[in-house]
Structure formats: structure tokens, C-alpha cells
Design an enzyme around this catalytic site. Structure first.
Site, PDB file in Angstrom:
ATOM      1  N   TYR A   1      -8.468 -10.341   2.594  1.00 48.87           N
ATOM      2  CA  TYR A   1      -9.696  -9.627   2.976  1.00 48.87           C
ATOM      3  C   TYR A   1     -10.502  -9.155   1.770  1.00 48.87           C
ATOM      4  O   TYR A   1     -11.659  -8.770   1.897  1.00 48.87           O
ATOM      5  CB  TYR A   1      -9.397  -8.449   3.923  1.00 48.87           C
ATOM      6  CG  TYR A   1      -8.577  -7.324   3.335  1.00 48.87           C
ATOM      7  CD1 TYR A   1      -9.083  -6.477   2.355  1.00 48.87           C
ATOM      8  CD2 TYR A   1      -7.286  -7.092   3.786  1.00 48.87           C
ATOM      9  CE1 TYR A   1      -8.327  -5.455   1.821  1.00 48.87           C
ATOM     10  CE2 TYR A   1      -6.516  -6.081   3.269  1.00 48.87           C
ATOM     11  CZ  TYR A   1      -7.041  -5.260   2.280  1.00 48.87           C
ATOM     12  OH  TYR A   1      -6.286  -4.254   1.753  1.00 48.87           O
ATOM     13  N   GLU A   2      -9.889  -9.171   0.587  1.00 49.30           N
ATOM     14  CA  GLU A   2     -10.643  -8.819  -0.625  1.00 49.30           C
ATOM     15  C   GLU A   2     -11.519  -9.980  -1.084  1.00 49.30           C
ATOM     16  O   GLU A   2     -12.284  -9.852  -2.034  1.00 49.30           O
ATOM     17  CB  GLU A   2      -9.678  -8.427  -1.747  1.00 49.30           C
ATOM     18  CG  GLU A   2      -8.932  -7.132  -1.466  1.00 49.30           C
ATOM     19  CD  GLU A   2      -7.861  -6.843  -2.512  1.00 49.30           C
ATOM     20  OE1 GLU A   2      -8.212  -6.376  -3.599  1.00 49.30           O
ATOM     21  OE2 GLU A   2      -6.670  -7.094  -2.230  1.00 49.30           O
TER      22      GLU A   2
ATOM     23  N   HIS B   1      -2.966   0.613  -4.527  1.00 50.60           N
ATOM     24  CA  HIS B   1      -2.311  -0.497  -5.225  1.00 50.60           C
ATOM     25  C   HIS B   1      -2.533  -0.335  -6.721  1.00 50.60           C
ATOM     26  O   HIS B   1      -3.659  -0.429  -7.196  1.00 50.60           O
ATOM     27  CB  HIS B   1      -2.895  -1.838  -4.765  1.00 50.60           C
ATOM     28  CG  HIS B   1      -2.478  -2.232  -3.392  1.00 50.60           C
ATOM     29  ND1 HIS B   1      -1.602  -3.240  -3.146  1.00 50.60           N
ATOM     30  CD2 HIS B   1      -2.810  -1.721  -2.190  1.00 50.60           C
ATOM     31  CE1 HIS B   1      -1.411  -3.344  -1.847  1.00 50.60           C
ATOM     32  NE2 HIS B   1      -2.143  -2.433  -1.240  1.00 50.60           N
TER      33      HIS B   1
ATOM     34  N   HIS C   1      -7.199   4.662   6.735  1.00 56.03           N
ATOM     35  CA  HIS C   1      -6.416   4.242   5.575  1.00 56.03           C
ATOM     36  C   HIS C   1      -5.683   5.424   4.926  1.00 56.03           C
ATOM     37  O   HIS C   1      -4.579   5.274   4.400  1.00 56.03           O
ATOM     38  CB  HIS C   1      -7.338   3.547   4.560  1.00 56.03           C
ATOM     39  CG  HIS C   1      -6.601   2.864   3.451  1.00 56.03           C
ATOM     40  ND1 HIS C   1      -5.603   1.931   3.660  1.00 56.03           N
ATOM     41  CD2 HIS C   1      -6.705   2.979   2.094  1.00 56.03           C
ATOM     42  CE1 HIS C   1      -5.132   1.505   2.498  1.00 56.03           C
ATOM     43  NE2 HIS C   1      -5.776   2.124   1.528  1.00 56.03           N
TER      44      HIS C   1
ATOM     45  N   ASN D   1       1.412   3.611  11.005  1.00 56.16           N
ATOM     46  CA  ASN D   1       0.647   4.128  12.167  1.00 56.16           C
ATOM     47  C   ASN D   1       1.033   3.278  13.367  1.00 56.16           C
ATOM     48  O   ASN D   1       1.442   2.129  13.198  1.00 56.16           O
ATOM     49  CB  ASN D   1      -0.867   3.981  11.908  1.00 56.16           C
ATOM     50  CG  ASN D   1      -1.243   2.554  11.571  1.00 56.16           C
ATOM     51  OD1 ASN D   1      -1.066   2.110  10.440  1.00 56.16           O
ATOM     52  ND2 ASN D   1      -1.730   1.831  12.569  1.00 56.16           N
TER      53      ASN D   1
ATOM     54  N   HIS E   1      -5.191  -9.156  -1.350  1.00 54.65           N
ATOM     55  CA  HIS E   1      -5.234  -9.559   0.053  1.00 54.65           C
ATOM     56  C   HIS E   1      -6.338 -10.586   0.270  1.00 54.65           C
ATOM     57  O   HIS E   1      -7.329 -10.613  -0.463  1.00 54.65           O
ATOM     58  CB  HIS E   1      -5.534  -8.349   0.947  1.00 54.65           C
ATOM     59  CG  HIS E   1      -4.592  -7.207   0.767  1.00 54.65           C
ATOM     60  ND1 HIS E   1      -4.726  -6.302  -0.264  1.00 54.65           N
ATOM     61  CD2 HIS E   1      -3.502  -6.825   1.468  1.00 54.65           C
ATOM     62  CE1 HIS E   1      -3.752  -5.410  -0.182  1.00 54.65           C
ATOM     63  NE2 HIS E   1      -2.990  -5.696   0.852  1.00 54.65           N
TER      64      HIS E   1
ATOM     65  N   ALA F   1       2.686  -2.116   4.522  1.00 54.48           N
ATOM     66  CA  ALA F   1       2.336  -1.131   5.537  1.00 54.48           C
ATOM     67  C   ALA F   1       1.901  -1.919   6.767  1.00 54.48           C
ATOM     68  O   ALA F   1       1.209  -2.921   6.638  1.00 54.48           O
ATOM     69  CB  ALA F   1       1.192  -0.269   5.029  1.00 54.48           C
TER      70      ALA F   1
ATOM     71  N   MET G   1      -1.992  -7.084   7.333  1.00 52.71           N
ATOM     72  CA  MET G   1      -3.028  -7.950   6.728  1.00 52.71           C
ATOM     73  C   MET G   1      -2.529  -8.616   5.450  1.00 52.71           C
ATOM     74  O   MET G   1      -3.344  -9.024   4.625  1.00 52.71           O
ATOM     75  CB  MET G   1      -4.271  -7.110   6.409  1.00 52.71           C
ATOM     76  CG  MET G   1      -4.803  -6.292   7.565  1.00 52.71           C
ATOM     77  SD  MET G   1      -6.134  -5.206   7.001  1.00 52.71           S
ATOM     78  CE  MET G   1      -6.283  -4.106   8.416  1.00 52.71           C
ATOM     79  N   SER G   2      -1.231  -8.708   5.278  1.00 50.55           N
ATOM     80  CA  SER G   2      -0.719  -9.237   4.004  1.00 50.55           C
ATOM     81  C   SER G   2       0.489 -10.135   4.246  1.00 50.55           C
ATOM     82  O   SER G   2       0.625 -10.731   5.309  1.00 50.55           O
ATOM     83  CB  SER G   2      -0.334  -8.059   3.093  1.00 50.55           C
ATOM     84  OG  SER G   2       0.774  -7.356   3.613  1.00 50.55           O
TER      85      SER G   2
ATOM     86  N   SER H   1       0.811  -1.233   0.000  1.00 46.47           N
ATOM     87  CA  SER H   1       0.000   0.000   0.000  1.00 46.47           C
ATOM     88  C   SER H   1       0.835   1.270   0.000  1.00 46.47           C
ATOM     89  O   SER H   1       1.562   1.526   0.963  1.00 46.47           O
ATOM     90  CB  SER H   1      -0.875   0.080   1.256  1.00 46.47           C
ATOM     91  OG  SER H   1      -1.714  -1.010   1.364  1.00 46.47           O
TER      92      SER H   1
HETATM   93  N1  HPA Z   1      -3.160  -2.973  11.462  1.00 45.65           N
HETATM   94  C1  HPA Z   1      -3.223  -3.859  10.443  1.00 45.65           C
HETATM   95  N2  HPA Z   1      -2.761  -3.587   9.244  1.00 45.65           N
HETATM   96  C2  HPA Z   1      -2.213  -2.392   9.035  1.00 45.65           C
HETATM   97  C3  HPA Z   1      -2.135  -1.423  10.030  1.00 45.65           C
HETATM   98  C4  HPA Z   1      -2.644  -1.723  11.317  1.00 45.65           C
HETATM   99  O1  HPA Z   1      -2.600  -0.923  12.268  1.00 45.65           O
HETATM  100  N3  HPA Z   1      -1.536  -0.323   9.487  1.00 45.65           N
HETATM  101  C5  HPA Z   1      -1.260  -0.645   8.189  1.00 45.65           C
HETATM  102  N4  HPA Z   1      -1.676  -1.877   7.911  1.00 45.65           N
END
Ligand code: HPA
Length: 285
Positions: free
Chosen positions: A86-87, A62, A248, A236, A84, A114, A212-213, A31
Site C-alpha cells: 500500500y506504500e 516501523h 492506527h 483490534n 507494504h 499486526a 496488509m502485509s 507495526s
Molecule cells: N485490518 C487490516 N490490517 C490490520 C488490521 C485490520 O483490522 N489491524 C491491524 N492491521
């Protein structure tokens, strides 16, 4: 429907004739971290939509194209954007691009992502070399009959993230005069960010980062004997650490802020990785 191996072979045979380069190093850029792909020389760009059997990225940030070109004089195959779990994709679909890279001859894979920072030493924007992972995604691309043409039924994961690649990245970063961290990545399914209680739990079990990847791709790469380097950008601090919500846009903005440092680090690490994979500087006669 044909099997993954046949489909990966077909996608590889579609991509290779489009370029004289024969990359031994592949990169999957996460990302907002796709900038390196914009800077390649001698680049051939192919949207995922054109590649046979390739999954389409739906996440914002992406780009969704495969770029084959040279970075720091090294031939590389770069996936600008990934899909991902989650998609709604299966773990096999998420891992499919790694299968294609492997069939194209890639022997070393760089993965960026990320991630949320759990380790309190991290700050937003920190770059972290992943030392190991914890798979909490509840799934795995190797579930189902094993295809021996890819690899063993029970692949070893004791050094999923190459120690040599981790070390050369730390050296490269030091030479650039930049701070860099190391840490364990916990992979969750998403797509919601975690709860503060989940983050406390993840810290307790030894995670420094959450995302998440990455995990399906790393498992598929190790199954094929491809060596892995993975670097997270802490976009973050994870939920509940700072007294603020996560969104996001912030994740993408932090990726954008560290863009220059990230590209410089990848460019510094690539020639060292290339030395490890024989014949990396070959082009087609
Ligand atoms: N959690 C999960 N996935 C992420 C985060 C997060 O805080 N930041 C970027 N991808």
C-alpha cells in the site's frame, strides 16, 4: 538496472562484513512489534537507507533498520520494520529484504504482524500462530520471468507455514503459561481498513485474521526454500465486530501492550528453531 538476484547478493555482501555473526534465522517485525531488535546483544544496526537497493519504510511504527545480533544466544538478522504494497512498492520490492536475508544464509524466517481479528474467539492483544494464508492482494512477487537461482517457477505452498515451527511455538507458549491461538491470515492490499461486509465475506471464506502485509514475504521465502513461522498480534477486532471504529493509534498501542509477551515468546521459540537449521551457532573464525 541489474536483476533482483544480483542486487540481493550485493546487499548481502554489504551487510555481512559488518558483523562476525552468520545468522541462519531471520525475523521481520511488524507495526509496533519491533521490541526484540532493541534487546539483541552484540548488535550491529544498519538503517535501510544505507543498504544498497533496500526499500524505505514510510509507515509509522516501523523503525527501518536491519539489526544483526544475538537473541537468546542465537545469531539473528532482524528487520525492524517492513514496507507494504500500500506504500506503492511493487511485490518484488516488498519481497526484496527476504531475498537479501536468503542470500545472507538465512534458512528460517519469523514474521510478525499486526492483524484484525475475525475469529470471535480472539480478543484484542491475542497472539495467533498463522497456519495458512489467503492471498487477496491481487499481486505476487513471483510474477514475471522466474529466476532459477532463487527457486522454482511453481513453488509448492501446501505447508507455507512450517508445521514443526508452529508446534514448537505452541509448546513454547504453553511453557510460558500464555494463551495462544492458531488461524488463517487473509492478506489484503489496504491501506484502508476493511468494511464490515468485507469482514463477513472473509469469515465465510475461512479467514480468522486480516492484515496488509506478510504474504509477499512468505511467498518469496518459500520460493527460496526458507521455512516460515508467522505470528500475528490481534491489535483490534476487525471492522463491524465491535461497535467502534478502527484506528492506527489503537493498533500501535495494542502492539506496545503485548510487547513483553511477544518478545518472551520469540525468545522461547528461537533456540528450538535454531536446532532445526544446521550450523546456526557458527560465528566467523
Ligand atoms: N485490518 C487490516 N490490517 C490490520 C488490521 C485490520 O483490522 N489491524 C491491524 N492491521
Amino acid at each position: 538496472m541489474t536483476d533482483d538476484f544480483t542486487q540481493a547478493e550485493a546487499a548481502s555482501k554489504f551487510l555481512l562484513p559488518r558483523t562476525p555473526l552468520r545468522p541462519k534465522v531471520g525475523l521481520i517485525l511488524g507495526s509496533g512489534l519491533g521490541a526484540l531488535a532493541d534487546e539483541l546483544s552484540d548488535a550491529t544496526r544498519t538503517p535501510y537507507a544505507q543498504i544498497p537497493s533496500f526499500p524505505q519504510s514510510t509507515a509509522i511504527g516501523h523503525a527501518g533498520q536491519m539489526v544483526i545480533g544475538k537473541a537468546a544466544e542465537i545469531p539473528v538478522a532482524v528487520m525492524q520494520g517492513r514496507v507494504h504494497l500500500y506504500e506503492g512498492y511493487s511485490p518484488q520490492q516488498v519481497a526484496f529484504p527476504v531475498r537479501v536475508l536468503g542470500r545472507m544464509g538465512v534458512r528460517a524466517l519469523v514474521i510478525t504482524n499486526a492483524a484484525g481479528g475475525i475469529n470471535l474467539e480472539y480478543k484484542q492483544g491475542a497472539l495467533v500462530v498463522i497456519t495458512d494464508h489467503i492471498n487477496l492482494q491481487g499481486n505476487n512477487p513471483l510474477v514475471g520471468p522466474n529466476d532459477e537461482r532463487f527457486g522454482l517457477r511453481f513453488p509448492d505452498m501446501t505447508e507455507a507455514y512450517s508445521k514443526a515451527y508452529r508446534e514448537l511455538t505452541l509448546v513454547a507458549s504453553r511453557k510460558l503459561g500464555k494463551a495462544i491461538y492458531q488461524g488463517v491470515y487473509a492478506g489484503l492490499l489496504g491501506p484502508n481498513y476493511e468494511t464490515p461486509a468485507e469482514i463477513r465475506y472473509l469469515r465465510t471464506i475461512g479467514a480468522d485474521l486480516v492484515g496488509m502485509s506478510t504474504i509477499p514475504e512468505v511467498i518469496a521465502a518459500r520460493h527460496m526454500g526458507i521455512k516460515v513461522l508467522a505470528i500475528s498480534c490481534v491489535t483490534n477486532m476487525a471492522a463491524g465486530i465491535l461497535d467502534q471504529p478502527i484506528n492506527h493509534e489503537e493498533v500501535l498501542a495494542t502492539g506496545e501492550r503485548v510487547r513483553g509477551d511477544f518478545v518472551a515468546l520469540l525468545k522461547a521459540a528461537l533456540p528450538e528453531m535454531a536446532k532445526d537449521v544446521a550450523g546456526c551457532l557458527e560465528t566467523k573464525p
